[in-house]
Design an enzyme around this catalytic site. Sequence first.
Site: not given
Ligand code: PLP
Length: 403
Positions: A59, A113, A186, A211
């Site tokens: 961890r 998101y 992000d 992604k």
């Molecule tokens: N940020 C964005 C722009 C996303 O599109 C997503 C998921 O689709 C996330 C964060 C969350 O990521 P995760 O599904 O890996 O937790």
Amino acid sequence: MVKGKSIFTRAVHAGERGPRPDFEPVSTPIYSTVGYRYASMEDLDRIFGNEREGYVYARYGSPTNSALEEALAAMEEGEAAISFGSGMAAVYAALLGAGVKNGTSLVAAYDIYGATYSICARLLPDMGVKVQFVDVTDLEGLGKTLSENKPVAVILETISNPLMKVADVPTICTMAHRVGGKVIVDNTFATPFLFQPLKHGADYSVHSTTKYIGGHGDVLGGAIICSQEKRAKLHEIIKMTGGNLGPFEAWLTHRGIKTLPVRMRQHCSNAGQVARWLESNPRIGRVNYPGIPSHPQHEVAKKLFPEGLFGGMISFEIKEATKEQVFRFMEALEMIIPATTLGDVYSLVLYPPMSSHRALSPEERAKVGISDRLVRLSVGIEEASEIIEDLERALEKSSKIRG
Ligand code: PLP
């Protein structure tokens, strides 16, 4: 060491802790171990006390994760990075790292998101955080909100999900810093290939590595790229709260990075062709892609991204379609996969009201601009003309089903 011992002891210890090899593996191995043994207890003590580098417990970190983190930091030329078990774990840790807590104020892009929106709209207010949602493309409105609220942090996406709005990150960072707020970007949709937020003033660059960075739809993960100082705070948070990325997942993600630039070139080129085709199709309404001149932030996108590269994500509306009609279109696709993810080598479609933005009420979705006609398309790295053929065939077929 096990010679002459019982079968029980031999079964447990044989083959482990042999002499160190004198070779160096070309690719970082998967260190699938929870604990680490040192010859001297003083060494272990020093590592626990942060007096020397090393690994003590999974961890707290692992060599496989460190290799990934070094690669992630290098991709955006940041000082450091830290990996998480998912993008959402990274988003949440970034908010905590930026000082979001009871009694503070946060400004969030409302076109964001769905799960990030839910953290901001539901979880944080329950914890006593005042959250203001803003349209980050309206710089005047943002400026007013910033000076009225003096937030500890601003959270936004470089290219927003699912409407592909492009935030003027350098300007927003200057504005937020002026009132003492940290900026969390992000950068999942843009990827380090298109944009490196820290170079433009951001304090934290967050990724869902699930992604584009992982890239193959086979590994969930998240990451934050930031300064060494901020990483140290995030490390203390992950040591307490967990949310770690496992070593196998770290290894897969690191492998994904190696082809990220090559894949991104193809994603961007394909998406440009698909977006132009969609725009010219009479069955299609609004097309959201930063690379086309009709996009409201096309000029911002040109300023932020390298020439001719605008990412692989598109969203579009099917003219006058109901939810059922959009579903028939998605089912009629033969190659493009209706699946809840993006940024993979495969082309993927998603219906935001059903999935990524389901947690939003119809009123919230309407406010954000997510209609029942909206489809999100993650353009893969297949042949562009074959992606277009599939879209055309499915539009034709679903229009007949509609009668
Ligand atoms: N940020 C964005 C722009 C996303 O599109 C997503 C998921 O689709 C996330 C964060 C969350 O990521 P995760 O599904 O890996 O937790």
